[in-house]
Motif scaffolding. Structure first.
Motif, PDB file in Angstrom:
ATOM      1  N   PRO A 159      57.167  21.639  13.314  1.00 33.23           N
ATOM      2  CA  PRO A 159      58.470  22.029  13.332  1.00 33.23           C
ATOM      3  C   PRO A 159      58.467  23.438  12.874  1.00 33.23           C
ATOM      4  CG  PRO A 159      58.213  20.542  11.595  1.00 33.23           C
ATOM      5  CD  PRO A 159      57.027  20.610  12.539  1.00 33.23           C
ATOM      6  N   VAL A 160      59.410  24.423  13.288  1.00 31.37           N
ATOM      7  CA  VAL A 160      59.658  25.501  12.997  1.00 31.37           C
ATOM      8  C   VAL A 160      60.343  25.474  11.615  1.00 31.37           C
ATOM      9  CG1 VAL A 160      62.005  25.921  14.265  1.00 31.37           C
ATOM     10  CG2 VAL A 160      60.503  27.584  13.403  1.00 31.37           C
ATOM     11  N   LEU A 161      61.227  24.193  11.470  1.00 35.49           N
ATOM     12  CA  LEU A 161      61.945  24.243  10.250  1.00 35.49           C
ATOM     13  C   LEU A 161      61.877  22.483   9.570  1.00 35.49           C
ATOM     14  CD1 LEU A 161      64.025  24.976   8.069  1.00 35.49           C
ATOM     15  CD2 LEU A 161      65.921  24.543   9.649  1.00 35.49           C
ATOM     16  N   GLN A 162      61.691  22.318   8.818  1.00 36.81           N
ATOM     17  CA  GLN A 162      61.882  21.113   8.044  1.00 36.81           C
ATOM     18  C   GLN A 162      63.065  20.987   6.980  1.00 36.81           C
ATOM     19  OE1 GLN A 162      59.259  17.263   6.375  1.00 36.81           O
ATOM     20  NE2 GLN A 162      58.598  19.580   5.586  1.00 36.81           N
ATOM     21  N   CYS A 163      63.869  20.554   6.910  1.00 39.83           N
ATOM     22  CA  CYS A 163      64.932  20.124   5.771  1.00 39.83           C
ATOM     23  C   CYS A 163      64.736  18.884   5.511  1.00 39.83           C
ATOM     24  CB  CYS A 163      66.154  20.399   6.430  1.00 39.83           C
ATOM     25  SG  CYS A 163      66.642  22.052   6.859  1.00 39.83           S
ATOM     26  N   SER A 164      64.426  18.644   4.065  1.00 41.63           N
ATOM     27  CA  SER A 164      64.524  17.491   3.196  1.00 41.63           C
ATOM     28  C   SER A 164      66.174  17.420   2.462  1.00 41.63           C
ATOM     29  CB  SER A 164      63.459  17.591   2.291  1.00 41.63           C
ATOM     30  OG  SER A 164      63.354  16.387   1.543  1.00 41.63           O
ATOM     31  N   LEU A 165      66.523  16.488   2.873  1.00 35.58           N
ATOM     32  CA  LEU A 165      68.030  16.124   2.383  1.00 35.58           C
ATOM     33  C   LEU A 165      67.948  15.205   1.247  1.00 35.58           C
ATOM     34  CD1 LEU A 165      69.934  15.513   5.797  1.00 35.58           C
ATOM     35  CD2 LEU A 165      69.027  17.663   4.659  1.00 35.58           C
ATOM     36  N   HIS A 166      68.684  16.102   0.057  1.00 33.64           N
ATOM     37  CA  HIS A 166      68.680  15.400  -1.246  1.00 33.64           C
ATOM     38  C   HIS A 166      70.086  15.645  -1.832  1.00 33.64           C
ATOM     39  CE1 HIS A 166      64.228  15.164  -2.267  1.00 33.64           C
ATOM     40  NE2 HIS A 166      64.257  15.799  -1.038  1.00 33.64           N
ATOM     41  N   GLY A 167      70.435  14.664  -2.949  1.00 32.59           N
ATOM     42  CA  GLY A 167      71.528  14.796  -3.293  1.00 32.59           C
ATOM     43  C   GLY A 167      71.615  14.603  -4.982  1.00 32.59           C
ATOM     44  N   VAL A 168      72.321  15.558  -5.541  1.00 27.79           N
ATOM     45  CA  VAL A 168      72.117  15.897  -7.052  1.00 27.79           C
ATOM     46  C   VAL A 168      73.349  14.916  -7.507  1.00 27.79           C
ATOM     47  CG1 VAL A 168      72.632  17.527  -8.932  1.00 27.79           C
ATOM     48  CG2 VAL A 168      71.629  18.072  -6.938  1.00 27.79           C
ATOM     49  N   ASP A 169      72.937  13.868  -8.504  1.00 22.37           N
ATOM     50  CA  ASP A 169      73.861  12.974  -8.900  1.00 22.37           C
ATOM     51  C   ASP A 169      75.176  13.848  -9.665  1.00 22.37           C
ATOM     52  OD1 ASP A 169      72.228  13.268 -10.954  1.00 22.37           O
ATOM     53  OD2 ASP A 169      71.631  11.204 -11.165  1.00 22.37           O
ATOM     54  N   VAL A 170      74.910  14.552 -10.743  1.00 19.56           N
ATOM     55  CA  VAL A 170      75.666  15.282 -11.517  1.00 19.56           C
ATOM     56  C   VAL A 170      75.163  16.749 -11.571  1.00 19.56           C
ATOM     57  CG1 VAL A 170      76.906  15.489 -13.570  1.00 19.56           C
ATOM     58  CG2 VAL A 170      76.119  13.254 -12.925  1.00 19.56           C
ATOM     59  N   GLY A 171      76.081  17.832 -11.177  1.00 17.32           N
ATOM     60  CA  GLY A 171      75.480  19.033 -11.178  1.00 17.32           C
ATOM     61  C   GLY A 171      76.217  19.864 -10.173  1.00 17.32           C
ATOM     62  N   GLY A 172      75.159  20.701  -9.292  1.00 12.90           N
ATOM     63  CA  GLY A 172      75.696  21.437  -8.151  1.00 12.90           C
ATOM     64  C   GLY A 172      74.825  21.534  -6.951  1.00 12.90           C
ATOM     65  N   GLY A 173      75.110  22.315  -6.182  1.00 14.47           N
ATOM     66  CA  GLY A 173      74.344  22.388  -5.131  1.00 14.47           C
ATOM     67  C   GLY A 173      73.332  23.652  -4.947  1.00 14.47           C
ATOM     68  N   PHE A 174      72.143  23.356  -4.429  1.00 10.70           N
ATOM     69  CA  PHE A 174      71.165  24.396  -4.261  1.00 10.70           C
ATOM     70  C   PHE A 174      70.127  24.177  -3.205  1.00 10.70           C
ATOM     71  CE2 PHE A 174      69.825  21.509  -7.577  1.00 10.70           C
ATOM     72  CZ  PHE A 174      68.457  21.262  -7.072  1.00 10.70           C
ATOM     73  N   VAL A 175      69.205  25.108  -2.911  1.00  7.47           N
ATOM     74  CA  VAL A 175      68.120  25.065  -2.004  1.00  7.47           C
ATOM     75  C   VAL A 175      66.859  25.648  -2.486  1.00  7.47           C
ATOM     76  CG1 VAL A 175      67.451  25.985   0.307  1.00  7.47           C
ATOM     77  CG2 VAL A 175      69.789  25.312  -0.067  1.00  7.47           C
ATOM     78  N   GLU A 176      65.886  24.868  -2.175  1.00  7.07           N
ATOM     79  CA  GLU A 176      64.476  25.066  -2.417  1.00  7.07           C
ATOM     80  C   GLU A 176      63.686  25.409  -1.251  1.00  7.07           C
ATOM     81  OE1 GLU A 176      64.053  22.205  -6.321  1.00  7.07           O
ATOM     82  OE2 GLU A 176      64.147  21.429  -4.340  1.00  7.07           O
ATOM     83  N   LEU A 177      62.865  26.357  -1.107  1.00  2.66           N
ATOM     84  CA  LEU A 177      62.098  26.922   0.124  1.00  2.66           C
ATOM     85  C   LEU A 177      60.679  27.058  -0.177  1.00  2.66           C
ATOM     86  CD1 LEU A 177      64.608  29.475   1.221  1.00  2.66           C
ATOM     87  CD2 LEU A 177      64.624  27.434   2.086  1.00  2.66           C
ATOM     88  N   THR A 178      59.958  26.701   0.825  1.00  3.95           N
ATOM     89  CA  THR A 178      58.486  26.834   0.716  1.00  3.95           C
ATOM     90  C   THR A 178      58.307  28.415   1.234  1.00  3.95           C
ATOM     91  OG1 THR A 178      58.161  25.969   3.132  1.00  3.95           O
ATOM     92  CG2 THR A 178      57.813  24.770   1.174  1.00  3.95           C
ATOM     93  N   ARG A 179      59.317  29.112   2.036  1.00  6.63           N
ATOM     94  CA  ARG A 179      59.226  30.532   2.684  1.00  6.63           C
ATOM     95  C   ARG A 179      60.563  31.057   2.211  1.00  6.63           C
ATOM     96  NH1 ARG A 179      55.686  28.721   6.915  1.00  6.63           N
ATOM     97  NH2 ARG A 179      53.407  29.717   6.597  1.00  6.63           N
ATOM     98  N   ASP A 180      60.806  32.304   2.119  1.00 10.01           N
ATOM     99  CA  ASP A 180      61.997  32.667   2.084  1.00 10.01           C
ATOM    100  C   ASP A 180      62.684  32.855   3.390  1.00 10.01           C
ATOM    101  OD1 ASP A 180      64.350  34.048   0.995  1.00 10.01           O
ATOM    102  OD2 ASP A 180      63.234  36.201   0.775  1.00 10.01           O
ATOM    103  N   LEU A 181      64.154  32.639   3.360  1.00  8.55           N
ATOM    104  CA  LEU A 181      64.801  32.842   4.458  1.00  8.55           C
ATOM    105  C   LEU A 181      66.011  33.751   4.174  1.00  8.55           C
ATOM    106  CD1 LEU A 181      65.409  29.154   5.793  1.00  8.55           C
ATOM    107  CD2 LEU A 181      64.072  30.818   6.635  1.00  8.55           C
ATOM    108  N   PRO A 182      65.602  35.117   4.246  1.00 14.45           N
ATOM    109  CA  PRO A 182      66.647  36.028   3.661  1.00 14.45           C
ATOM    110  C   PRO A 182      68.087  35.973   4.502  1.00 14.45           C
ATOM    111  CG  PRO A 182      64.629  37.345   4.441  1.00 14.45           C
ATOM    112  CD  PRO A 182      64.444  35.841   4.675  1.00 14.45           C
ATOM    113  N   GLY A 183      69.234  35.973   3.631  1.00 13.29           N
ATOM    114  CA  GLY A 183      70.394  35.593   3.951  1.00 13.29           C
ATOM    115  C   GLY A 183      70.850  34.136   3.594  1.00 13.29           C
ATOM    116  N   ILE A 184      70.129  33.302   3.284  1.00 16.19           N
ATOM    117  CA  ILE A 184      70.391  32.002   3.003  1.00 16.19           C
ATOM    118  C   ILE A 184      71.295  31.841   1.562  1.00 16.19           C
ATOM    119  CG2 ILE A 184      68.442  31.544   1.576  1.00 16.19           C
ATOM    120  CD1 ILE A 184      70.348  29.079   4.098  1.00 16.19           C
ATOM    121  N   ALA A 185      71.126  32.789   0.677  1.00 13.91           N
ATOM    122  CA  ALA A 185      71.954  32.685  -0.582  1.00 13.91           C
ATOM    123  C   ALA A 185      73.263  32.915  -0.047  1.00 13.91           C
ATOM    124  CB  ALA A 185      71.476  33.542  -1.379  1.00 13.91           C
TER     125      ALA A 185
END
Length: 450
Positions: A159-185
Motif C-alpha cells: 500500500p501507498v498508505l497504511q492507517c492503524s486505527l487506535h483509541g485513547v481511553d482517556v486523553g486526546g487525539g494524535f498521529v504517529e508516522l513512519t514517514r513525515d506527511l507535511p501538512g498533516i498537523a
C-alpha cells in the motif's frame, strides 16, 4: 447513514460489511484474509478498483473499538464519492478487526452505557506478546495467525498508505508516522477543533519520539531492547514498519474516548518537578496495593476460566510500573532515569493519565479474574471496587475527563485518515476543492451528530 450511537460489535461489523458488498457488487468486495486464534474470520472490505492501494487496519488493540466504526464510515464515503476511488486511482482495503477475539472480550462495556467504571471493570487487552501488531522476534517468527494474516496482506497490497486505527481511553487525539506527511498537523488541528477533540501535545506513547508538528510524532525505527522497553516505547519490530520496504507510509491514528483538555495545553508548567514527584509516588503506591491484592488472589485462580489470559496483561503492567515511576521521578538515581524531554503542562497531564491508566487497567482485570472465578475467598472485591471508583473519580474530577460521543470519535478519525491519504498520495487531487481544505479536514464532509 444511520446515526452512530455506539461501537459496533464483531458480528455487527461482519454483517454491515456483507450488506455493503451485496448492495454494491461492482464496487465492493468482501473476502476472508485469515482466521483468529479462536476461529473468527478476519474480513477485508475493499472499495474501488484503482491501482493505488490503501490499507486501513481496525481493532489492533482489543479495547479500542472506534476503528471498526471508522472503516465502515470510510467505506460509505468512498462509495458516495468516486473522487476518493476512480478520481484518485485508489482502492480502499479495510480490515474490519485485527483482533476480533479480544474485541469480543470487551462486549461487557462495548455497547454502553459509557462510564469510566463500566469500561475499566470490563476492560480487556491481551498481554504484550499476544497483541498482533508487534513482531518482537521479527516477521519471520510471527506466532499469531492474526499477525501473519496482516503481514501477508501488506506484502500482497504494497500500500501507498497504511492507517492503524487506535483509541485513547482517556486523553486526546494524535498521529504517529513512519514517514513525515507535511501538512498533516494542520489538518489534524482543523478536524479536532471542528469536532471538539483535544489534541494530545505531549503523548505518553511518544514520550521519547521526535515531533513532526503539534500532536504529530515520528515513529523511530525499531531497535532491540528488553521487554519493558518494548511494552512502554514500542521499541520492537512491528507491522507498522513491515511495509516500509514497499514505500508505504504508516499512520497510527489515535482518537480519544474521554477527552481531557489539559493534554492540549502547551504552556510551561508551574512546578514540573513537584508534579513528577506526585505522579511517580502515586504510581509506586498504587502498584504496591495492586501487587498485594494480586498475591491474595493468585492462589485461588487455578480453576478460573481463562485465568492465564487475564493474568498476562496484569503481570505486564506490574512489571513496567516501577520502571516508569523511576523514569519519571526527579529524585531517582541517574542509573534509573532516562532524561525526559522538555516538559509542558500537556506532557505532565499525559504522564498523570498514563500512571492512573496502568493502575486502573490492572485493578479492572483483577476484578474480572475474581468474578470469573465465581467466588471471592480472599475478600478482595470490595477493595477493588473502592480503588476503581476512586481512581475513576480522579479522572472525572481531577483531570476533567469528559465522554466524546462515538459519532464524533469516528468522524474525527475518518477525517484524519482521509487527510493522510491525500498527503501520502501527493500532488493535487480532485477531491480537494480550490481554495478550500480537502476532505481530510472536513470542509466538504457533512457532520453527523448524535
Amino acid at each position: 447513514m444511520t446515526r452512530l450511537l455506539r461501537y459496533p460489535t464483531v458480528d455487527e461489523l461482519g454483517t454491515r460489511a456483507a450488506d455493503l458488498a451485496a448492495r454494491h457488487p461492482r464496487d465492493v468486495r468482501l473476502r476472508r484474509v485469515g482466521t483468529s486464534r479462536a476461529g473468527t474470520p478476519l474480513w477485508l472490505l475493499s472499495v474501488g478498483r484503482g491501482g493505488r492501494q490503501v490499507l486501513v487496519v481496525a481493532g489492533p488493540h482489543a479495547n479500542e473499538p472506534v476503528g471498526g466504526a471508522t472503516v465502515l464510515r470510510l467505506a460509505e464515503r468512498a462509495l458516495a464519492d468516486p473522487r476518493l476511488t476512480e478520481g484518485a486511482d485508489a482502492t480502499w482495503n479495510l480490515l474490519l478487526c485485527l483482533d476480533p477475539d479480544g474485541l469480543r472480550r470487551n462486549e461487557g462495556w462495548l455497547t454502553g452505557p459509557y462510564t469510566l467504571g463500566r469500561y475499566f471493570r470490563n476492560f480487556f487487552r491481551p498481554g504484550f506478546l499476544e497483541q498482533p501488531e508487534w513482531l518482537p522476534d521479527g516477521a519471520a517468527a510471527a506466532a499469531l495467525p492474526e499477525t501473519r494474516a496482516l503481514l501477508r496482506l501488506q506484502d500482497e497490497l504494497r500500500p501507498v498508505l497504511q492507517c492503524s486505527l487506535h483509541g485513547v481511553d482517556v486523553g486526546g487525539g494524535f498521529v504517529e508516522l513512519t514517514r513525515d506527511l507535511p501538512g498533516i498537523a494542520r489538518r489534524l488541528a482543523h478536524a479536532a477543533a471542528r469536532l471538539g477533540v483535544p489534541r494530545e501535545l505531549g503523548a505518553y506513547d511518544a514520550l521519547y519520539w521526535p515531533g513532526l508538528g503539534p500532536a504529530v510524532y515520528r515513529i523511530p525505527p525499531p531497535r532491540r531492547g528488553d521487554l519493558t522497553a518494548a511494552i512502554t516505547e514500542a521499541a520492537v519490530e512491528s507491522t507498522w514498519f513491515h511495509p516500509h520496504r514497499h514505500g508505504t507510509v504508516t499512520a497510527v491514528v489515535e482518537a480519544p474516548m474521554w477527552g481531557v483538555a489539559a493534554v492540549a495545553d502547551g504552556s510551561p508548567p508551574a512546578d514540573a518537578e513537584a508534579t513528577l514527584r506526585t505522579v511517580s509516588g502515586t504510581l509506586r503506591h498504587d502498584t504496591a496495593l495492586l501487587r498485594h491484592l494480586l498475591a491474595l488472589v493468585r492462589p485461588h485462580l487455578a480453576a478460573a476460566p481463562d485465568a492465564a489470559r487475564l493474568l498476562a496483561p496484569v503481570d505486564d503492567y506490574l512489571l513496567v510500573c516501577p520502571r516508569l515511576a523511576d523514569a519519571w521521578d526527579p529524585d531517582a538515581g541517574a542509573a534509573a532515569r532516562r532524561p525526559l524531554p522538555p516538559l509542558s503542562t500537556a506532557r505532565l497531564a499525559a504522564l498523570r493519565i498514563a500512571g492512573r491508566r496502568l493502575a486502573l487497567r490492572t485493578a479492572g482485570l483483577l476484578h474480572q479474574l475474581v468474578r470469573h472465578a465465581g467466588h471471592d475467598p480472599a475478600g478482595v472485591l470490595p477493595e477493588l471496587d473502592r480503588l476503581i471508583d476512586a481512581w475513576c473519580a480522579d479522572y472525572r474530577d481531577g483531570c476533567a475527563a469528559r465522554w466524546i460521543p462515538v459519532a464524533r470519535q469516528c468522524e474525527y478519525q475518518t477525517r484524519v485518515v482521509l487527510a493522510a491519504f491525500e498527503l501520502a498520495a501527493r500532488g493535487p487531487h480532485p477531491w480537494s476543492r480550490s481554495g478550500e481544505p480537502g476532505w481530510g479536514c472536513g470542509a466538504a464532509v457533512p457532520m453527523h451528530r448524535e
